[in-house]
Design a protein around this motif. Structure first.
Motif, mmCIF file in Angstrom:
data_model
loop_
_atom_site.group_PDB
_atom_site.id
_atom_site.type_symbol
_atom_site.label_atom_id
_atom_site.label_comp_id
_atom_site.label_asym_id
_atom_site.label_seq_id
_atom_site.Cartn_x
_atom_site.Cartn_y
_atom_site.Cartn_z
ATOM 1 N N UNK A 1 -19.848 -11.590 -25.080
ATOM 2 C CA UNK A 1 -20.255 -11.142 -23.759
ATOM 3 C C UNK A 1 -21.670 -10.592 -23.798
ATOM 4 N N UNK A 2 -22.354 -10.723 -22.675
ATOM 5 C CA UNK A 2 -23.710 -10.191 -22.548
ATOM 6 C C UNK A 2 -23.683 -8.684 -22.334
ATOM 7 N N UNK A 3 -22.680 -8.214 -21.600
ATOM 8 C CA UNK A 3 -22.509 -6.781 -21.350
ATOM 9 C C UNK A 3 -21.025 -6.444 -21.460
ATOM 10 N N UNK A 4 -20.733 -5.372 -22.198
ATOM 11 C CA UNK A 4 -19.367 -4.847 -22.249
ATOM 12 C C UNK A 4 -19.419 -3.384 -21.839
ATOM 13 N N UNK A 5 -18.649 -3.068 -20.805
ATOM 14 C CA UNK A 5 -18.490 -1.683 -20.361
ATOM 15 C C UNK A 5 -17.082 -1.253 -20.741
ATOM 16 N N UNK A 6 -16.981 -0.388 -21.753
ATOM 17 C CA UNK A 6 -15.680 0.080 -22.233
ATOM 18 C C UNK A 6 -15.401 1.440 -21.611
ATOM 19 N N UNK A 7 -14.525 1.445 -20.618
ATOM 20 C CA UNK A 7 -14.220 2.655 -19.868
ATOM 21 C C UNK A 7 -12.756 3.054 -20.037
ATOM 22 N N UNK A 8 -12.206 2.747 -21.194
ATOM 23 C CA UNK A 8 -10.830 3.103 -21.511
ATOM 24 C C UNK A 8 -10.728 3.241 -23.025
ATOM 25 N N UNK B 1 -21.797 -0.447 -23.407
ATOM 26 C CA UNK B 1 -21.993 0.828 -22.734
ATOM 27 C C UNK B 1 -20.664 1.556 -22.565
ATOM 28 N N UNK B 2 -20.704 2.865 -22.809
ATOM 29 C CA UNK B 2 -19.533 3.725 -22.613
ATOM 30 C C UNK B 2 -19.975 4.974 -21.857
ATOM 31 N N UNK B 3 -19.020 5.576 -21.156
ATOM 32 C CA UNK B 3 -19.319 6.792 -20.399
ATOM 33 C C UNK B 3 -18.300 7.872 -20.728
ATOM 34 N N UNK B 4 -18.345 8.955 -19.981
ATOM 35 C CA UNK B 4 -17.413 10.082 -20.129
ATOM 36 C C UNK B 4 -17.477 10.721 -21.514
ATOM 37 N N UNK C 1 -23.447 9.154 -21.324
ATOM 38 C CA UNK C 1 -23.354 7.723 -21.618
ATOM 39 C C UNK C 1 -23.989 7.387 -22.956
ATOM 40 N N UNK C 2 -23.502 6.329 -23.555
ATOM 41 C CA UNK C 2 -24.177 5.695 -24.679
ATOM 42 C C UNK C 2 -24.397 4.251 -24.298
ATOM 43 N N UNK C 3 -25.618 3.811 -24.485
ATOM 44 C CA UNK C 3 -26.012 2.424 -24.254
ATOM 45 C C UNK C 3 -26.505 1.881 -25.587
ATOM 46 N N UNK C 4 -25.926 0.764 -25.996
ATOM 47 C CA UNK C 4 -26.312 0.144 -27.264
ATOM 48 C C UNK C 4 -26.642 -1.322 -27.033
ATOM 49 N N UNK C 5 -27.673 -1.813 -27.728
ATOM 50 C CA UNK C 5 -28.040 -3.221 -27.659
ATOM 51 C C UNK C 5 -27.979 -3.806 -29.064
#
Length: 193
Positions: free
Chosen positions: A115-122, A144-147, A186-190
């Protein structure tokens, strides 16, 4: 600077938050996180996005608004009540595939996808099965992750898990990392090319 000034919510965001409140779901993404997701997605064209943890679809609405017509969003939620709300309100968008299953199952069954972008919110893809999900990020892709800042709905002992997660992500040399002490944290990683 007021970071909330002039943020335009997606058309269906308010309806999703009302429905979340009606069922007692209090884990929808923060408006700043949603706006940030929309911005990230809008900067890329013809991409595949994985969202782990649809909830009722609040973050999904932000992501969809940033997507071009050639992009595809796969959003995974195991709570059928939440997923049914997302389907009812957002399900007509052909760019969206809503998947009702445990995130861990999805990760294991699709471990070879990229995937080009993965948002893991769980939890799966964030606190466990992290390695598997990071391998699913394309070269140059974003995770990217949040919380990550203390939240009122955190279970006891969760703060230590968050610290361990951050320390681990900081130790990786195959990704560039940016920690944003803003919104809910948040953490944003590339992934390095």
């Amino acid at each position: 600077m007021d970071e909330y000034n002039k943020i335009l919510n997606p058309l269906k965001a308010e309806e999703l938050l009302i429905r979340a409140s009606q069922i007692g779901f209090d884990a929808s993404c923060d408006i700043l996180t949603g706006n940030f997701l929309r911005l990230l997605v809008a900067s890329r064209k013809q991409i595949n996005i994985l969202e782990l943890g649809t909830g009722v679809g609040h973050s999904t609405a932000w992501i969809l608004e940033g997507m071009d017509e050639s992009s595809k969003l796969y959003s995974v939620e195991m709570n059928e009540e939440c997923s049914s709300i997302a389907k009812e309100i957002l399900g007509n968008d052909q760019r969206l595939e809503l998947i009702v299953c445990d995130g861990a199952e999805y990760i294991m069954e699709h471990a070879n996808r990229r995937f080009d972008i993965i948002f893991a919110d769980t939890w799966p893809g964030k606190f466990y099965l992290l390695e598997e999900v990071l391998k699913m990020v394309k070269s140059g892709g974003i995770y990217i992750i949040d919380d990550l800042n203390p939240q009122p709905n955190w279970p006891e002992g969760h703060g230590e898990k968050v610290k361990e997660l951050i320390t681990y992500l900081e130790s990786r040399d195959d990704f560039f990392i940016s920690k944003l002490n803003w919104s809910t944290g948040l953490i944003l990683m590339t992934r390095k090319v």
